[in-house]
Design a protein around this motif. Structure first.
Motif: not given
Length: 626
Positions: A407-423
């Motif tokens: 979950l920590n990694l997913i939230l970090n990835a979401a911050d990296a993606c910004g407004s849009e992207g895929v995790i």
């Protein structure tokens, strides 16, 4: 009739006398003819009768004619017996009868002797001598010598045949022993070609051949040869080499010993798989590091927490005393900084306080599904989360710690993606050795500095908003399990890969025979009642040795054992002793006790005391997905 009785009855029927004395010169085996031939009393026909007393009795009975110094004669015979060698001799007794004596040592110590009455044969030879008018004296002498030589030769051949049989059996036992060992034992000659192998290379290094006699070591090992080549050259030069290396083809960690052959040019090789040992060692080292961190930071964090409490109190009081807009802004900033310091202390406490890796059966597919359910509401609407479980079945994992880390990694990835992207979160098995979980995103990826220091505590790329402890906590969790973390960049985006030891969870029966291993009778009775209430039939043991004996004769479906048992072996050895059975452990030892820590590496552990419901859940009667 027992086998021993049948053997004794058969020995009593043969015409020769037979005796076997052990290495302490005591009678071990004999037949009735032995006592009859030498007219021995019953006390000398009893197991344990000494050779010395038997000789003394025979001397006193006149077996050897007139003996002037009886004790010296007995002592000489005893000394000969202690240095026993194969022999054949013919002796005329004091009563005029002639016997042949054939003796051979035994590999366990002691010797066997067969006495044959050859009086009739000797008389025929004498009759032939006196009545023959055609044979010359020389021919008669040669015939007699030839007959004696033939008898001696027959005895020697029998001894040689027995020695050959023992040598063959010893060689077979040695080969069987080496083939049963969980290690590869081999020898290569000076040119690097195998001259011996116990056919275990393929089990230590999967993907390699088993039949390697005559092959060059480079052919048998493939790419791994370059890693062992310097050590082989050192051993061929006369220096033993002990080393470890990782086999890239199987992801196994191998420990090898190359020992020079002291007689002929060549090297003896011993290699075995230490992957699990290495994983456990890494986990133990991480635990020790964390204990040191606790000692270093606990006092400082306590004092710092007290200071923050004072600062927050004084700032709240100051806010009530000063009502200017400038002062309010300063007070608000101070309060925000103090609260952020408190959050930082909490994160430090999460890392330094004791946490243990508590594995339980977890299905990666279900774990990823639950993660998607938990994480999706926290993601921006334009960021999409995808999961891909490329592995089926259940594995021994700590679902709580693993879920927090991912979950920590997913939230970090979401911050990296910004407004849009895929995790993308995926799980797969690596060479049946590692379980790999990866979290990849389509953001800008890691910087060069982040790739080098991203796992270091307090390193952050979020400026003042980050604590720099998120990835450090993930790293700590993975190291607790004996695994590792890798940071990399893809095309596009960043990827964090967690490698955890792959431990398949055996499916537990909902009923059937449970082997309960507990040395406390009262506790055993309580747990037995819980198990029978769950629908199990229960067999009981108090030690590892007793449990293994019962497991051989019973159709056991599940083993439930305490860690601390009577006898030399702990219950945590049962997963190794009974690898074909699902083994679950229980203990009253604290989680940080070395035995408790080691047991969790081998099987799920339930902490005492526990209720019937907790035992039911532990055994899978109320199994959840994670």
């Amino acid at each position: 009739m027992t086998k021993a009785a049948l053997t004794q009855a058969g020995l009593n029927l043969i015409q020769q006398a037979l005796s076997i004395y052990d290495s302490d010169l005591r009678l071990a085996v004999w037949n009735r003819r032995f006592g009859e031939m030498f007219d021995l009393p019953q006390r000398l026909m009893t197991e344990g009768a000494t050779f010395e007393e038997t000789i003394r009795h025979l001397v006193a009975a006149g077996e050897y004619g007139t003996v002037t110094d009886i004790e010296a004669f007995v002592r000489a015979r005893v000394d000969q017996a202690r240095a026993f060698e194969p022999h054949y001799m013919e002796r005329t007794r004091a009563n005029g009868r002639t016997i042949s004596v054939e003796g051979a040592p035994l590999p366990q110590g002691g010797w066997v002797t067969v006495y044959t009455d050859i009086t009739a044969v000797k008389r025929q030879e004498q009759l032939l001598r006196t009545r023959s008018e055609l044979l010359s004296e020389e021919v008669l002498l040669r015939s007699e010598k030839l007959a004696a030589a033939n008898r001696k030769l027959a005895a020697t051949n029998a001894a040689l045949e027995e020695a050959r049989r023992e040598l063959t059996e010893m060689e077979a036992r040695t080969r069987l022993t080496t083939e049963m060992m969980p290690a590869h034992i081999a020898r290569v000659d000076a040119t690097g070609h195998y001259t011996f192998s116990n056919r275990r290379l393929s089990s230590v290094m999967p993907g390699r051949p088993s039949d390697i006699l005559g092959l060059h070591i480079s052919t048998a090992l493939g790419p791994a040869y370059e890693k062992v080549k310097p050590h082989l050259e050192r051993a061929l030069a006369g220096t033993q080499s002990i080393f470890e290396f990782t086999d890239d083809g199987s992801s196994r960690r191998i420990r090898a010993v190359f020992t020079p052959d002291p007689q002929d040019p060549g090297v003896y090789i011993l290699s075995h798989d230490v992957t699990e040992e290495t994983q456990a060692r890494a986990a133990l080292q991480q635990t020790r590091r964390r204990e040191l961190a606790v000692q270093l930071t606990s006092g400082m964090a306590h004092d710092f927490s007290n200071l923050l409490t004072i600062i927050l109190g004084m700032q709240s009081k100051l806010a009530r005393m000063v009502e200017t807009r400038e002062a309010e802004a300063l007070v608000a900033g101070t309060l925000q900084a103090a609260r952020r310091g408190g959050d930082l202390l909490n994160r430090i406490a999460d890392i330094t306080t004791h946490r243990a890796w508590r594995p339980e059966p977890v299905a990666p597919a279900a774990l990823l599904s639950d993660l998607a359910t938990l994480a999706t509401p926290s993601l921006p609407g334009s960021v999409r989360l995808e999961t891909d479980a490329q592995i089926e079945g259940s594995f021994l994992l700590d679902a709580g710690l693993l879920q927090d880390a991912v979950l920590n990694l997913i939230l970090n990835a979401a911050d990296a993606c910004g407004s849009e992207g895929v995790i993308r979160v995926s799980a797969r098995a690596i060479k049946d050795t590692w379980l790999e979980l990866s979290v990849a995103d389509t953001g800008p990826g890691f910087s060069e500095e982040a790739l080098k220091h991203g796992l270091d505590p307090f390193f952050t790329t979020k400026g003042g908003e980050g604590t720099g402890l998120g990835l450090a906590m993930v790293y700590d969790m993975v190291k607790l399990a004996g695994g590792g973390v890798k940071l990399s960049n893809g095309a596009p985006g960043a990827c964090v890969t967690l490698r955890l030891p792959l431990r398949r969870a055996l499916s537990l029966p909902q009923s059937g025979l449970v082997l309960l291993v507990e040395d406390n009778p009262e506790l055993r009775a309580q747990v037995r009642e819980m198990l029978t209430a769950l629908g199990h039939v229960v067999a009981e043991a108090a030690s590892v040795e007793e449990a293994c004996a019962l497991a051989e004769g019973l159709e056991v479906d599940l083993v439930l054992s305490d860690i601390t048992l009577e006898g030399a072996e702990p219950g945590s050895d049962l997963p190794l002793r009974l690898p074909h059975l699902p083994v679950h452990l229980m203990t009253a030892l604290p989680p940080d006790h070395p035995r408790h820590v080691e047991a969790r590496r081998r099987a799920p552990v339930l902490t005492k005391p526990f209720t019937a419901d907790e035992l039911s859940a532990f055994l899978g009667h109320r199994r959840s997905a994670a």
